[in-house]
Motif scaffolding. Structure first.
Motif, PDB file in Angstrom:
ATOM      1  N   TYR A 108      28.181   6.573  14.556  1.00  0.00           N
ATOM      2  CA  TYR A 108      28.276   5.587  13.472  1.00  0.00           C
ATOM      3  C   TYR A 108      26.903   4.971  13.203  1.00  0.00           C
ATOM      4  CZ  TYR A 108      29.944   1.610  10.771  1.00  0.00           C
ATOM      5  OH  TYR A 108      30.118   0.688   9.791  1.00  0.00           O
ATOM      6  N   SER A 109      26.200   4.605  14.286  1.00  0.00           N
ATOM      7  CA  SER A 109      24.861   4.022  14.145  1.00  0.00           C
ATOM      8  C   SER A 109      23.909   5.010  13.478  1.00  0.00           C
ATOM      9  CB  SER A 109      24.277   3.653  15.507  1.00  0.00           C
ATOM     10  OG  SER A 109      25.078   2.712  16.101  1.00  0.00           O
ATOM     11  N   GLU A 110      24.023   6.278  13.924  1.00  0.00           N
ATOM     12  CA  GLU A 110      23.157   7.304  13.337  1.00  0.00           C
ATOM     13  C   GLU A 110      23.446   7.458  11.848  1.00  0.00           C
ATOM     14  OE1 GLU A 110      23.628  10.953  15.521  1.00  0.00           O
ATOM     15  OE2 GLU A 110      22.863  10.012  17.344  1.00  0.00           O
ATOM     16  N   VAL A 111      24.743   7.457  11.515  1.00  0.00           N
ATOM     17  CA  VAL A 111      25.138   7.605  10.106  1.00  0.00           C
ATOM     18  C   VAL A 111      24.637   6.400   9.307  1.00  0.00           C
ATOM     19  CG1 VAL A 111      27.135   7.640   8.541  1.00  0.00           C
ATOM     20  CG2 VAL A 111      27.107   9.101  10.545  1.00  0.00           C
ATOM     21  N   GLU A 112      24.786   5.202   9.906  1.00  0.00           N
ATOM     22  CA  GLU A 112      24.317   3.978   9.239  1.00  0.00           C
ATOM     23  C   GLU A 112      22.807   4.052   8.976  1.00  0.00           C
ATOM     24  OE1 GLU A 112      25.476   0.855   8.214  1.00  0.00           O
ATOM     25  OE2 GLU A 112      27.478   1.702   8.230  1.00  0.00           O
ATOM     26  N   ASN A 117      18.283   5.191   5.344  1.00  0.00           N
ATOM     27  CA  ASN A 117      17.135   6.006   4.955  1.00  0.00           C
ATOM     28  C   ASN A 117      17.343   6.651   3.580  1.00  0.00           C
ATOM     29  OD1 ASN A 117      15.980   5.403   7.365  1.00  0.00           O
ATOM     30  ND2 ASN A 117      16.535   7.315   8.366  1.00  0.00           N
ATOM     31  N   LEU A 118      18.571   7.154   3.380  1.00  0.00           N
ATOM     32  CA  LEU A 118      18.865   7.788   2.089  1.00  0.00           C
ATOM     33  C   LEU A 118      18.790   6.768   0.959  1.00  0.00           C
ATOM     34  CD1 LEU A 118      21.788  10.187   3.040  1.00  0.00           C
ATOM     35  CD2 LEU A 118      19.540  10.834   2.217  1.00  0.00           C
ATOM     36  N   ALA A 119      19.277   5.563   1.233  1.00  0.00           N
ATOM     37  CA  ALA A 119      19.217   4.503   0.214  1.00  0.00           C
ATOM     38  C   ALA A 119      17.755   4.201  -0.123  1.00  0.00           C
ATOM     39  CB  ALA A 119      19.920   3.250   0.720  1.00  0.00           C
TER      40      ALA A 119
ATOM     41  N   LEU B  19      18.161  -4.335  -0.461  1.00  0.00           N
ATOM     42  CA  LEU B  19      18.909  -5.377   0.248  1.00  0.00           C
ATOM     43  C   LEU B  19      20.339  -5.488  -0.287  1.00  0.00           C
ATOM     44  CD1 LEU B  19      16.108  -8.074   0.612  1.00  0.00           C
ATOM     45  CD2 LEU B  19      17.272  -6.892   2.475  1.00  0.00           C
ATOM     46  N   VAL B  20      20.459  -5.340  -1.621  1.00  0.00           N
ATOM     47  CA  VAL B  20      21.811  -5.385  -2.210  1.00  0.00           C
ATOM     48  C   VAL B  20      22.642  -4.209  -1.682  1.00  0.00           C
ATOM     49  CG1 VAL B  20      23.127  -5.178  -4.364  1.00  0.00           C
ATOM     50  CG2 VAL B  20      21.140  -6.690  -4.262  1.00  0.00           C
ATOM     51  N   PHE B  21      22.029  -3.037  -1.628  1.00  0.00           N
ATOM     52  CA  PHE B  21      22.699  -1.850  -1.067  1.00  0.00           C
ATOM     53  C   PHE B  21      23.177  -2.132   0.355  1.00  0.00           C
ATOM     54  CE2 PHE B  21      20.581   1.820  -3.600  1.00  0.00           C
ATOM     55  CZ  PHE B  21      21.657   1.867  -4.457  1.00  0.00           C
ATOM     56  N   ALA B  22      22.259  -2.681   1.133  1.00  0.00           N
ATOM     57  CA  ALA B  22      22.570  -2.920   2.553  1.00  0.00           C
ATOM     58  C   ALA B  22      23.686  -3.953   2.691  1.00  0.00           C
ATOM     59  CB  ALA B  22      21.318  -3.397   3.288  1.00  0.00           C
ATOM     60  N   LEU B  23      23.545  -5.072   1.983  1.00  0.00           N
ATOM     61  CA  LEU B  23      24.512  -6.159   2.178  1.00  0.00           C
ATOM     62  C   LEU B  23      25.874  -5.857   1.540  1.00  0.00           C
ATOM     63  CD1 LEU B  23      22.148  -9.245   1.865  1.00  0.00           C
ATOM     64  CD2 LEU B  23      22.938  -8.072   3.906  1.00  0.00           C
ATOM     65  N   ILE B 109      12.227  -2.511   6.447  1.00  0.00           N
ATOM     66  CA  ILE B 109      13.485  -2.931   7.061  1.00  0.00           C
ATOM     67  C   ILE B 109      14.350  -1.733   7.406  1.00  0.00           C
ATOM     68  CG2 ILE B 109      13.565  -5.184   5.935  1.00  0.00           C
ATOM     69  CD1 ILE B 109      15.781  -3.751   4.070  1.00  0.00           C
ATOM     70  N   GLN B 110      15.226  -1.970   8.340  1.00  0.00           N
ATOM     71  CA  GLN B 110      16.283  -1.019   8.649  1.00  0.00           C
ATOM     72  C   GLN B 110      17.565  -1.740   8.268  1.00  0.00           C
ATOM     73  OE1 GLN B 110      16.572   2.249  10.147  1.00  0.00           O
ATOM     74  NE2 GLN B 110      14.540   2.234   9.227  1.00  0.00           N
ATOM     75  N   ALA B 111      18.313  -1.173   7.349  1.00  0.00           N
ATOM     76  CA  ALA B 111      19.516  -1.852   6.841  1.00  0.00           C
ATOM     77  C   ALA B 111      20.454  -2.327   7.965  1.00  0.00           C
ATOM     78  CB  ALA B 111      20.247  -0.948   5.871  1.00  0.00           C
ATOM     79  N   PRO B 112      20.722  -1.498   8.999  1.00  0.00           N
ATOM     80  CA  PRO B 112      21.644  -1.970  10.039  1.00  0.00           C
ATOM     81  C   PRO B 112      21.161  -3.262  10.713  1.00  0.00           C
ATOM     82  CG  PRO B 112      21.316   0.388  10.251  1.00  0.00           C
ATOM     83  CD  PRO B 112      20.341  -0.080   9.228  1.00  0.00           C
TER      84      PRO B 112
END
Lengths: 285, 125
Positions: A108-112, A117-119, B19-23, B109-112
């Protein structure tokens, strides 16, 4: 009265008979005493036997209880053993589920992370062609490099028509003196241009790169033609190492940045005049 | 209806979009965007937000000035603030936290990481 009559007076009795009477009386007395003693002994023995019987019964009852208790204990032990087995099976199942859950969490973390990254790549790809003005393309390039890659000092080199040198058309984080023209094949930047092969440092010293030893040098292409180089000299201090997504950013910029710049440059050269429909028709595509 | 409201103050449209994507991955979180400190204050005056995510280097009003202003605003003085910036130096972090920021995240940033921090400050499991 009758007795008195039948018994002769003492003085007149025969001494032998008297002695015999005494013996008889003594015998009777002895017999009676022995009888009493025997009876008493029998009574005692009887009492003793009763007591022992009672004790034996009590002991028997105790033994029965013990026996019952032993059975209960045995039953209990067997139940405990079964429960232990169940517990062990449950623990093993729990560990299995836990391991699966951990693996799932990891995936899940990897997918996240991959999604993140894709975003970033999607946003970068969208941004780079979101404008057709040279300052607009440069601004977006700057944003991608600083905000997504973490580059602090960088420059975009394009090949000059005069002399063929690579000329820095845009740079950030370095003084004009430190960013000079480069001959194709000279140094890391020149080699990246001449060979068409990018260089990306895998060290953790990319925060301290220099003009001579940049952190990355990426050939900029339009189709298959190398037209320039994107050089990243230094990264921000929190960016100690390039990650896999950075290689994707470099690939994206290597393939798209020059095209976006060329399109914006051509439009600027044509005073912002867009080609008409006829232009495309005449091309006969 | 959203349970939580988040205000993102960031001058880079690209970063705002990220950030919008992430949140958007946090359920029941409504996100509002502002493109600099002044725009941020205007939006804060018009609504109540549960969390603020802000950049530091912005035109017109930077993130540090914004934090100072938010911490004197009776409505938002307790609202958690997350700073997201390219400034990775310890003194920058210290300064932002001293002014009242609750968390400091450096770019890229890293979204997670951002999602986790927002959830933590909003106490969302």
């Amino acid at each position: 009265m009758t007795e008195r009559k039948s018994r002769p007076p003492k003085s007149r009795r025969d001494p032998a008979a008297t002695s015999l009477d005494h013996e008889r009386d003594a015998f009777i007395q002895t017999f009676i005493r022995k009888g009493v003693r025997l009876t008493q002994e029998l009574v005692r023995e009887n009492e003793d036997l009763r007591r022992r019987l009672s004790e034996a019964e009590s002991e028997n009852a105790q033994l029965k209880i013990h026996l019952r208790r032993d059975d209960a204990v045995r039953e209990l032990l067997s139940t405990i053993e079964k429960l232990e087995q169940e517990k062990s099976a449950l623990l093993s199942r729990f560990r299995e589920v836990e391991a699966r859950s951990n693996a799932f969490e990891e995936t899940y973390s990897e997918v996240e992370a991959e999604l993140s990254n894709l975003a970033s790549l999607y946003v970068a790809a969208r941004q780079i062609h979101a404008t057709v003005t040279v300052p607009g393309v440069m601004r977006h390039l700057k944003e991608i490099l600083e905000q997504l890659v973490g580059a602090r000092a960088y420059a975009v080199y394009l090949r000059s028509e005069r002399g063929g040198d690579l000329v820095p058309v845009f740079h950030q984080g370095m003084s004009d003196r430190d960013v000079r023209n480069v001959r194709p094949g000279e140094g890391v930047i020149g080699e990246a241009f001449a060979n068409g092969t990018g260089y990306v440092s895998e060290d953790d010293t990319i925060t301290e790169g220099t003009f001579e030893a940049p952190a990355a040098a990426i050939p900029l292409r339009i189709d298959d033609r190398v037209v320039g180089v994107l050089a990243v000299f230094q990264t921000f201090e929190q960016k100690r190492r390039f990650m896999s997504v950075d290689f994707e950013f470099f690939k994206l910029l290597g393939g798209q940045a020059a095209a976006a710049l060329a399109a914006a440059g051509l439009l600027a050269a044509a005073d912002g005049k867009l080609p008409s429909a006829e232009f495309y028709v005449e091309l006969g595509i | 209806m959203a349970d939580y409201a988040c205000l993102i103050i960031e001058d880079s449209p690209m970063m705002r979009q990220l950030l919008v994507f992430a949140l958007a991955r946090i359920r029941n979180l409504r996100v509002t965007e502002a493109d600099d400190g002044v725009d941020g204050l205007r939006k804060l005056a018009g609504a109540r937000f549960d969390i603020i995510v802000t950049d530091i280097n912005m035109p017109i009003m930077d993130g540090l000035k914004l934090i100072r202003r938010v911490r004197t605003d009776p409505v938002h003085k307790e609202t958690p603030i997350i700073v997201i910036t390219t400034e990775g130096a310890e003194e920058d972090r210290h300064r932002a936290l001293q002014l009242g920021a609750n968390a400091y995240i450096t770019k890229p940033i890293q979204a997670p990481q951002v999602i986790a921090k927002v959830k933590e400050l909003l106490r969302i499991s």
